[in-house]
Design a protein around this motif. Structure first.
Motif, PDB file in Angstrom:
ATOM      1  N   PHE A 113       0.846  -1.148   0.127  1.00 55.23           N
ATOM      2  CA  PHE A 113      -0.019   0.179   0.004  1.00 55.23           C
ATOM      3  C   PHE A 113       0.818   1.413   0.110  1.00 55.23           C
ATOM      4  N   GLU A 114       2.053   1.189   0.496  1.00 50.46           N
ATOM      5  CA  GLU A 114       2.908   2.431   0.527  1.00 50.46           C
ATOM      6  C   GLU A 114       3.962   2.498  -0.313  1.00 50.46           C
ATOM      7  N   TYR A 115       3.978   1.471  -1.472  1.00 56.15           N
ATOM      8  CA  TYR A 115       4.822   1.480  -2.250  1.00 56.15           C
ATOM      9  C   TYR A 115       4.438   1.795  -3.706  1.00 56.15           C
ATOM     10  N   ASN A 116       4.007   2.946  -3.820  1.00 54.10           N
ATOM     11  CA  ASN A 116       3.398   3.390  -4.978  1.00 54.10           C
ATOM     12  C   ASN A 116       4.004   3.271  -6.425  1.00 54.10           C
ATOM     13  N   GLY A 117       3.158   3.016  -7.608  1.00 52.07           N
ATOM     14  CA  GLY A 117       3.867   2.863  -8.946  1.00 52.07           C
ATOM     15  C   GLY A 117       4.299   1.445  -9.144  1.00 52.07           C
ATOM     16  N   GLN A 118       4.393   0.464  -8.096  1.00 54.26           N
ATOM     17  CA  GLN A 118       5.000  -0.777  -8.678  1.00 54.26           C
ATOM     18  C   GLN A 118       3.765  -1.755  -9.188  1.00 54.26           C
ATOM     19  N   ILE A 119       4.368  -2.611  -9.950  1.00 53.75           N
ATOM     20  CA  ILE A 119       3.346  -3.527 -10.669  1.00 53.75           C
ATOM     21  C   ILE A 119       2.526  -4.127  -9.913  1.00 53.75           C
ATOM     22  N   LYS A 120       2.990  -4.645  -8.692  1.00 52.36           N
ATOM     23  CA  LYS A 120       2.449  -5.585  -7.922  1.00 52.36           C
ATOM     24  C   LYS A 120       1.496  -4.680  -7.049  1.00 52.36           C
ATOM     25  N   GLN A 121       1.637  -3.475  -6.729  1.00 51.99           N
ATOM     26  CA  GLN A 121       0.946  -2.488  -6.102  1.00 51.99           C
ATOM     27  C   GLN A 121      -0.420  -2.169  -7.141  1.00 51.99           C
ATOM     28  N   LYS A 122      -0.338  -2.015  -8.180  1.00 58.64           N
ATOM     29  CA  LYS A 122      -1.464  -1.703  -9.147  1.00 58.64           C
ATOM     30  C   LYS A 122      -2.232  -3.215  -9.307  1.00 58.64           C
ATOM     31  N   ARG A 123      -1.657  -4.148  -9.210  1.00 59.28           N
ATOM     32  CA  ARG A 123      -2.456  -5.489  -9.526  1.00 59.28           C
ATOM     33  C   ARG A 123      -3.240  -5.830  -7.959  1.00 59.28           C
ATOM     34  N   LEU A 124      -2.657  -5.557  -6.917  1.00 61.38           N
ATOM     35  CA  LEU A 124      -3.397  -5.514  -5.875  1.00 61.38           C
ATOM     36  C   LEU A 124      -4.603  -4.687  -5.728  1.00 61.38           C
ATOM     37  N   ASN A 125      -4.342  -3.385  -5.896  1.00 66.16           N
ATOM     38  CA  ASN A 125      -5.270  -2.324  -6.012  1.00 66.16           C
ATOM     39  C   ASN A 125      -6.488  -2.533  -6.996  1.00 66.16           C
ATOM     40  N   LYS A 126      -6.115  -3.060  -8.017  1.00 63.78           N
ATOM     41  CA  LYS A 126      -7.193  -3.788  -8.828  1.00 63.78           C
ATOM     42  C   LYS A 126      -8.073  -4.959  -8.354  1.00 63.78           C
TER      43      LYS A 126
END
Length: 257
Positions: free
Chosen positions: A33-46
Motif C-alpha cells: 500500500f505504501e509503495y506506489n507505482g509498482q506493478i504488484k501494487q497496481k495488481r493488488l489495488n485492481k
C-alpha cells in the motif's frame, strides 16, 4: 443509524490484514500500500476494487467470517497469487473464492490452497478443456458401452435375417431389428453431441497444443487416460475427467462456463 458501507469495510479489512501479515520481514501494508507505482501494487489495488464492488452486491456475506483464522489465511494465500498474475479472469476466480468463503466457508479448507495453485498455474485454455471434459466420466463410458451393445445386437439380428431361407410376409427378426436400430441411432446422436469437446478445432488449437494441454492436465491429476482399452485409440486421444477434476471444476464453476 448510519448505513454500513460494505465497500469501505472490505477495503479497510484488507488493509488491516496486510498490515498484520509479515512478508519477507516487511509488513504487507508497507510493502504494497505504501509503495506506489509498482506493478504488484497496481495488481493488488485492481483486485481490491474488484472484490469491493462485488462485496457490496452480495447480501449473503457474513462479516463475522472475516475475523476467522481460516479466512485470514485464505486472504493471504489469495493475495500472494494476485500480485503474480495479470489475468483479469484469474482475478475474478480469486474474487469468487473469497466471496464464497465469506458467505459459506468450505468444510475442506486444506484443499483450497491446492485449488489456488491450479488457478494460478493453469491457462484459460486448459481450464476450458477441463471444464468441457466434465462430461467424460465413468457414466459416459457406460453410455458408450450401451451404444456398442446395441450395435452388436443389431448386427446379430441382421445376420439372423440373412440366414432365413423362407420368408413368410415378414421376418420375425425385422421388428426387433428396426426397434434396435432406432434406439441405436438415438444413442449415437447422444454420444456424438459430446465428441466435439474432444477435438482441437473446437478450442481453436493445433493438435500439438491440444495434446500438450491435455498432458498437462493429466500430470496434475485432473484428467485420466483410461480409454486405451478401446481398439484404435491412441494415448491421450480419449481422456476422461478424474474425481479431483470434477471437484476442482465445481469449486470454480462460477467462471468456468
Amino acid at each position: 443509524m448510519k448505513k454500513i458501507d460494505k465497500k469501505e469495510i472490505i477495503v479497510s479489512t484488507a488493509k488491516s490484514i496486510f498490515g498484520a501479515i509479515p512478508f519477507g520481514g516487511t509488513a504487507l501494508n508497507e510493502l504494497f500500500f505504501e509503495y506506489n507505482g509498482q506493478i504488484k501494487q497496481k495488481r493488488l489495488n485492481k483486485f481490491v476494487e474488484i472484490l469491493a464492488e462485488n462485496f457490496t452486491q452480495d447480501s449473503e456475506i457474513n462479516l463475522e467470517n472475516i475475523k476467522t483464522e481460516n479466512f485470514n489465511d485464505l486472504f493471504e494465500s489469495v493475495l500472494r497469487r494476485v500480485v503474480q498474475t495479470k489475468s483479469e479472469l484469474k482475478l475474478l476466480r480469486f474474487k469468487d473464492i473469497l466471496i464464497k468463503e465469506l458467505s459459506q466457508p468450505s468444510e475442506h479448507y486444506e484443499l483450497i490452497d491446492h485449488y489456488l495453485d491450479l488457478i494460478s498455474n493453469l491457462t484459460e485454455e486448459e481450464i476450458t478443456i477441463l471444464y468441457n471434459h466434465r462430461h467424460f466420466t465413468i457414466e459416459f463410458e457406460e453410455e458408450i458401452d450401451k451404444l456398442n451393445s446395441l450395435k452388436d445386437k443389431m448386427n446379430s439380428l441382421e445376420q439372423q435375417m440373412k440366414k432365413e431361407t423362407i420368408i413368410i410376409n415378414e421376418s420375425k427378426f425385422q421388428k426387433p431389428f428396426d426397434s434396435t436400430k432406432v434406439e441405436f441411432q438415438k444413442q449415437k446422436e447422444y454420444i456424438d453431441s459430446f465428441l466435439k469437446y474432444k477435438k482441437a478445432e473446437f478450442y481453436g488449437l493445433t493438435e500439438n497444443n491440444f495434446m500438450f494441454y491435455k498432458q498437462r492436465l493429466f500430470s496434475k491429476g485432473l484428467l485420466i487416460d483410461n480409454r486405451m482399452n478401446r481398439i484404435g485409440n491412441l494415448p491421450f486421444g480419449h481422456m476422461g475427467i478424474t474425481e479431483f477434476g470434477i471437484e476442482f471444476i465445481e469449486f470454480i464453476k462460477n467462471n468456468a462456463e
